[in-house]
Design a protein around this motif. Structure first.
Motif, PDB file in Angstrom:
ATOM      1  N   GLU A 193     -17.271  39.456  29.201  1.00 48.60           N
ATOM      2  CA  GLU A 193     -16.390  40.565  28.849  1.00 48.60           C
ATOM      3  C   GLU A 193     -16.403  41.638  29.927  1.00 48.60           C
ATOM      4  OE1 GLU A 193     -17.837  41.873  25.118  1.00 48.60           O
ATOM      5  OE2 GLU A 193     -17.031  40.161  23.984  1.00 48.60           O
ATOM      6  N   LEU A 194     -17.567  41.880  30.513  1.00 53.26           N
ATOM      7  CA  LEU A 194     -17.672  42.883  31.579  1.00 53.26           C
ATOM      8  C   LEU A 194     -16.903  42.423  32.816  1.00 53.26           C
ATOM      9  CD1 LEU A 194     -19.018  45.627  31.933  1.00 53.26           C
ATOM     10  CD2 LEU A 194     -20.961  44.470  32.983  1.00 53.26           C
ATOM     11  N   ALA A 195     -16.958  41.140  33.134  1.00 52.49           N
ATOM     12  CA  ALA A 195     -16.208  40.600  34.271  1.00 52.49           C
ATOM     13  C   ALA A 195     -14.708  40.752  34.038  1.00 52.49           C
ATOM     14  CB  ALA A 195     -16.570  39.139  34.496  1.00 52.49           C
ATOM     15  N   THR A 196     -14.271  40.502  32.801  1.00 54.36           N
ATOM     16  CA  THR A 196     -12.854  40.680  32.463  1.00 54.36           C
ATOM     17  C   THR A 196     -12.450  42.135  32.589  1.00 54.36           C
ATOM     18  OG1 THR A 196     -12.947  38.805  30.933  1.00 54.36           O
ATOM     19  CG2 THR A 196     -11.116  40.346  30.666  1.00 54.36           C
ATOM     20  N   PHE A 197     -13.315  43.021  32.132  1.00 49.58           N
ATOM     21  CA  PHE A 197     -13.051  44.456  32.252  1.00 49.58           C
ATOM     22  C   PHE A 197     -12.944  44.872  33.714  1.00 49.58           C
ATOM     23  CE2 PHE A 197     -14.745  48.933  32.159  1.00 49.58           C
ATOM     24  CZ  PHE A 197     -13.619  49.494  31.561  1.00 49.58           C
ATOM     25  N   SER A 198     -13.801  44.292  34.569  1.00 51.32           N
ATOM     26  CA  SER A 198     -13.742  44.579  36.004  1.00 51.32           C
ATOM     27  C   SER A 198     -12.399  44.157  36.591  1.00 51.32           C
ATOM     28  CB  SER A 198     -14.881  43.856  36.722  1.00 51.32           C
ATOM     29  OG  SER A 198     -14.744  43.945  38.128  1.00 51.32           O
ATOM     30  N   ASP A 199     -11.931  42.969  36.200  1.00 55.06           N
ATOM     31  CA  ASP A 199     -10.633  42.489  36.695  1.00 55.06           C
ATOM     32  C   ASP A 199      -9.505  43.416  36.263  1.00 55.06           C
ATOM     33  OD1 ASP A 199     -11.982  40.380  37.786  1.00 55.06           O
ATOM     34  OD2 ASP A 199     -11.439  38.948  36.207  1.00 55.06           O
ATOM     35  N   ARG A 200      -9.582  43.901  35.031  1.00 55.71           N
ATOM     36  CA  ARG A 200      -8.540  44.806  34.534  1.00 55.71           C
ATOM     37  C   ARG A 200      -8.574  46.142  35.268  1.00 55.71           C
ATOM     38  NH1 ARG A 200      -9.192  43.472  28.025  1.00 55.71           N
ATOM     39  NH2 ARG A 200      -8.154  41.429  28.110  1.00 55.71           N
ATOM     40  N   LEU A 201      -9.764  46.604  35.590  1.00 53.20           N
ATOM     41  CA  LEU A 201      -9.878  47.833  36.380  1.00 53.20           C
ATOM     42  C   LEU A 201      -9.271  47.639  37.767  1.00 53.20           C
ATOM     43  CD1 LEU A 201     -13.501  49.027  35.492  1.00 53.20           C
ATOM     44  CD2 LEU A 201     -11.361  50.194  34.909  1.00 53.20           C
ATOM     45  N   ILE A 244     -15.649  47.435  41.090  1.00 50.76           N
ATOM     46  CA  ILE A 244     -16.661  46.792  41.942  1.00 50.76           C
ATOM     47  C   ILE A 244     -18.035  46.868  41.280  1.00 50.76           C
ATOM     48  CG2 ILE A 244     -17.876  46.987  44.148  1.00 50.76           C
ATOM     49  CD1 ILE A 244     -15.210  47.912  45.373  1.00 50.76           C
ATOM     50  N   ALA A 245     -18.355  48.024  40.686  1.00 61.29           N
ATOM     51  CA  ALA A 245     -19.662  48.188  40.046  1.00 61.29           C
ATOM     52  C   ALA A 245     -19.818  47.250  38.851  1.00 61.29           C
ATOM     53  CB  ALA A 245     -19.844  49.644  39.624  1.00 61.29           C
ATOM     54  N   THR A 246     -18.810  47.194  37.994  1.00 57.97           N
ATOM     55  CA  THR A 246     -18.897  46.321  36.821  1.00 57.97           C
ATOM     56  C   THR A 246     -18.898  44.849  37.220  1.00 57.97           C
ATOM     57  OG1 THR A 246     -16.485  46.549  36.561  1.00 57.97           O
ATOM     58  CG2 THR A 246     -17.883  47.966  35.200  1.00 57.97           C
ATOM     59  N   ARG A 247     -18.231  44.530  38.312  1.00 54.86           N
ATOM     60  CA  ARG A 247     -18.249  43.148  38.829  1.00 54.86           C
ATOM     61  C   ARG A 247     -19.675  42.770  39.222  1.00 54.86           C
ATOM     62  NH1 ARG A 247     -14.518  38.684  39.743  1.00 54.86           N
ATOM     63  NH2 ARG A 247     -15.275  37.556  41.550  1.00 54.86           N
ATOM     64  N   GLY A 248     -20.360  43.678  39.891  1.00 53.08           N
ATOM     65  CA  GLY A 248     -21.732  43.400  40.293  1.00 53.08           C
ATOM     66  C   GLY A 248     -22.660  43.216  39.103  1.00 53.08           C
ATOM     67  N   ILE A 249     -22.475  44.047  38.067  1.00 51.99           N
ATOM     68  CA  ILE A 249     -23.302  43.915  36.866  1.00 51.99           C
ATOM     69  C   ILE A 249     -23.016  42.586  36.167  1.00 51.99           C
ATOM     70  CG2 ILE A 249     -23.809  44.912  34.608  1.00 51.99           C
ATOM     71  CD1 ILE A 249     -23.084  47.652  35.814  1.00 51.99           C
ATOM     72  N   ALA A 250     -21.729  42.231  36.094  1.00 54.00           N
ATOM     73  CA  ALA A 250     -21.352  40.989  35.421  1.00 54.00           C
ATOM     74  C   ALA A 250     -21.880  39.766  36.162  1.00 54.00           C
ATOM     75  CB  ALA A 250     -19.834  40.910  35.286  1.00 54.00           C
ATOM     76  N   SER A 256      -4.792  37.422  43.738  1.00 54.41           N
ATOM     77  CA  SER A 256      -4.031  36.207  43.439  1.00 54.41           C
ATOM     78  C   SER A 256      -4.653  34.996  44.132  1.00 54.41           C
ATOM     79  CB  SER A 256      -2.562  36.390  43.852  1.00 54.41           C
ATOM     80  OG  SER A 256      -2.462  36.763  45.228  1.00 54.41           O
ATOM     81  N   VAL A 257      -4.261  34.733  45.366  1.00 57.08           N
ATOM     82  CA  VAL A 257      -4.704  33.503  46.043  1.00 57.08           C
ATOM     83  C   VAL A 257      -6.190  33.523  46.408  1.00 57.08           C
ATOM     84  CG1 VAL A 257      -2.415  33.021  46.956  1.00 57.08           C
ATOM     85  CG2 VAL A 257      -3.981  34.422  48.287  1.00 57.08           C
ATOM     86  N   LEU A 258      -6.806  34.700  46.528  1.00 57.72           N
ATOM     87  CA  LEU A 258      -8.207  34.775  46.931  1.00 57.72           C
ATOM     88  C   LEU A 258      -9.149  35.087  45.773  1.00 57.72           C
ATOM     89  CD1 LEU A 258      -7.785  36.782  50.269  1.00 57.72           C
ATOM     90  CD2 LEU A 258      -8.002  34.318  49.968  1.00 57.72           C
ATOM     91  N   TYR A 259      -8.606  35.147  44.575  1.00 54.87           N
ATOM     92  CA  TYR A 259      -9.442  35.521  43.428  1.00 54.87           C
ATOM     93  C   TYR A 259     -10.501  34.463  43.142  1.00 54.87           C
ATOM     94  CZ  TYR A 259     -10.985  36.616  38.745  1.00 54.87           C
ATOM     95  OH  TYR A 259     -11.765  36.900  37.656  1.00 54.87           O
ATOM     96  N   ALA A 260     -11.695  34.923  42.780  1.00 52.87           N
ATOM     97  CA  ALA A 260     -12.783  34.034  42.379  1.00 52.87           C
ATOM     98  C   ALA A 260     -13.479  34.650  41.173  1.00 52.87           C
ATOM     99  CB  ALA A 260     -13.779  33.847  43.523  1.00 52.87           C
ATOM    100  N   PRO A 261     -13.763  33.868  40.158  1.00 55.78           N
ATOM    101  CA  PRO A 261     -14.459  34.401  38.980  1.00 55.78           C
ATOM    102  C   PRO A 261     -15.840  34.920  39.345  1.00 55.78           C
ATOM    103  CG  PRO A 261     -13.529  32.216  38.536  1.00 55.78           C
ATOM    104  CD  PRO A 261     -13.447  32.430  40.018  1.00 55.78           C
ATOM    105  N   ALA A 262     -16.316  35.877  38.577  1.00 58.70           N
ATOM    106  CA  ALA A 262     -17.666  36.407  38.791  1.00 58.70           C
ATOM    107  C   ALA A 262     -18.687  35.322  38.506  1.00 58.70           C
ATOM    108  CB  ALA A 262     -17.903  37.614  37.887  1.00 58.70           C
ATOM    109  N   GLY A 263     -19.659  35.185  39.385  1.00 59.35           N
ATOM    110  CA  GLY A 263     -20.676  34.162  39.215  1.00 59.35           C
ATOM    111  C   GLY A 263     -21.681  34.206  40.340  1.00 59.35           C
TER     112      GLY A 263
END
Length: 304
Positions: A4-12, A82-88, A142-149
């Motif tokens: 959910e945090l990763a999704t929130f990061s994407d929306r931000l 960026i911060a929430t992406r790192g936490i996720a 878009s073309v460079l997107y990668a899921p958090a992991g």
């Protein structure tokens, strides 16, 4: 929770891009209407609803101020992304091209805001600064997107936070400097006069490009050095003329030449600006072509 945090990061991230787009439109409105006039003091005869002695700003200038406020908001949203992406992801959030470009864009936008704080006169350049940021963010999302992991083992090092952070910040600064030099050349050449005459003064753009490069070049140098140290730890050698390393070295030489040219009589303006534009071109080339087309030791990550 982390998903959910990763999704929130994407929306931000998307929200920040939308805010930047709106800020660019407001900047464009100000630019199309001509350079904002310096606020003047008016009396009752000029503004019945304004107390005497207070500044009255024209409509284009109001759009420009709103654009700056929106840019601040967009930068805050992007930082939160960026911060929430790192936490996720439970790691430093610069492990792939999506995250790397997000950091570069934030560095460029923050640089723009700092410049505006010190030199508000360059605000008409706003549309030209935010446009490449939006292009980069569109590609990243878009073309460079990668899921958090998690990242691959060679990237699981404290050197990633040092090297990739400094290369991101310096690249953002150098992209901004390159745009300033391009606008300087456009302003100085007189080409597309209806557009060029509304840009900030050529001298102001030239000084801006030079001062930003002065800050960026030591950071870029430090990033290359830390990259070499990390390469020795990960691959057993400091330098192997990998495609990304080679282009980064070429960029470093060009920017060193630019700083030298700025101190050399006869090269101080137009010729030096062309050198800076050449450096800007190598940064973009390294960012996209080397990362996405050429195979090398950096290909697995897409970062410096």
């Amino acid at each position: 929770m982390l998903v959910e945090l990763a999704t929130f990061s994407d929306r931000l991230f998307v929200a920040a891009a939308g805010i930047y787009a709106l800020a660019m439109i407001f900047h464009a409105v100000e630019f199309a209407a001509g350079r904002a006039k310096v606020p003047v003091l008016v009396g009752a005869a000029e503004a019945d609803d304004a107390p005497a002695g207070e500044p009255v700003r024209n409509r284009p200038e109001r759009f420009g101020r709103m654009a700056v406020a929106l840019t601040v908001l967009g930068a805050a949203l992007q930082l939160a992304s960026i911060a929430t992406r790192g936490i996720a992801a439970e790691r430093w959030p610069m492990g792939n091209m999506y995250e790397f470009i997000a950091a570069i864009c934030l560095a460029a936008v923050v640089t723009w805001l700092v410049v505006l704080r010190r030199s508000p006169v360059v605000r008409p350049a706003g549309p030209f600064v935010l446009f490449p940021v939006l292009v980069l963010m569109a590609l990243a999302g878009s073309v460079l997107y990668a899921p958090a992991g998690p990242v691959v083992p060679p990237l699981r090092s404290y050197w990633m936070s040092i090297h990739v952070s400094t290369i991101s910040i310096s690249s953002g600064l150098l992209i901004f400097s390159g745009v300033a030099s391009l606008l300087f050349l456009l302003r100085r050449s007189g080409w597309l006069d209806p557009v060029a005459e509304k840009l900030p003064a050529a001298d102001a753009l030239d000084r801006l490009a030079y001062r930003v490069t002065i800050v960026a070049f030591p950071l870029f140098t430090f990033a290359i050095i830390t990259g070499a140290i990390w390469a020795e730890a990960a691959w057993g050698r400091f330098w192997g003329w990998d495609p990304k390393e080679t282009v980064a070295f070429v960029s470093w030489v060009i920017y060193a030449a630019y700083l030298h040219a700025r101190a050399t009589a006869g090269w101080r303006t137009g010729r030096a600006a062309w050198v800076n534009v050449a450096g800007f071109a190598t940064i973009i080339f390294n960012l996209f072509f080397i990362n996405m087309v050429v195979a090398g030791l950096h290909s697995y990550a897409g970062v410096g």
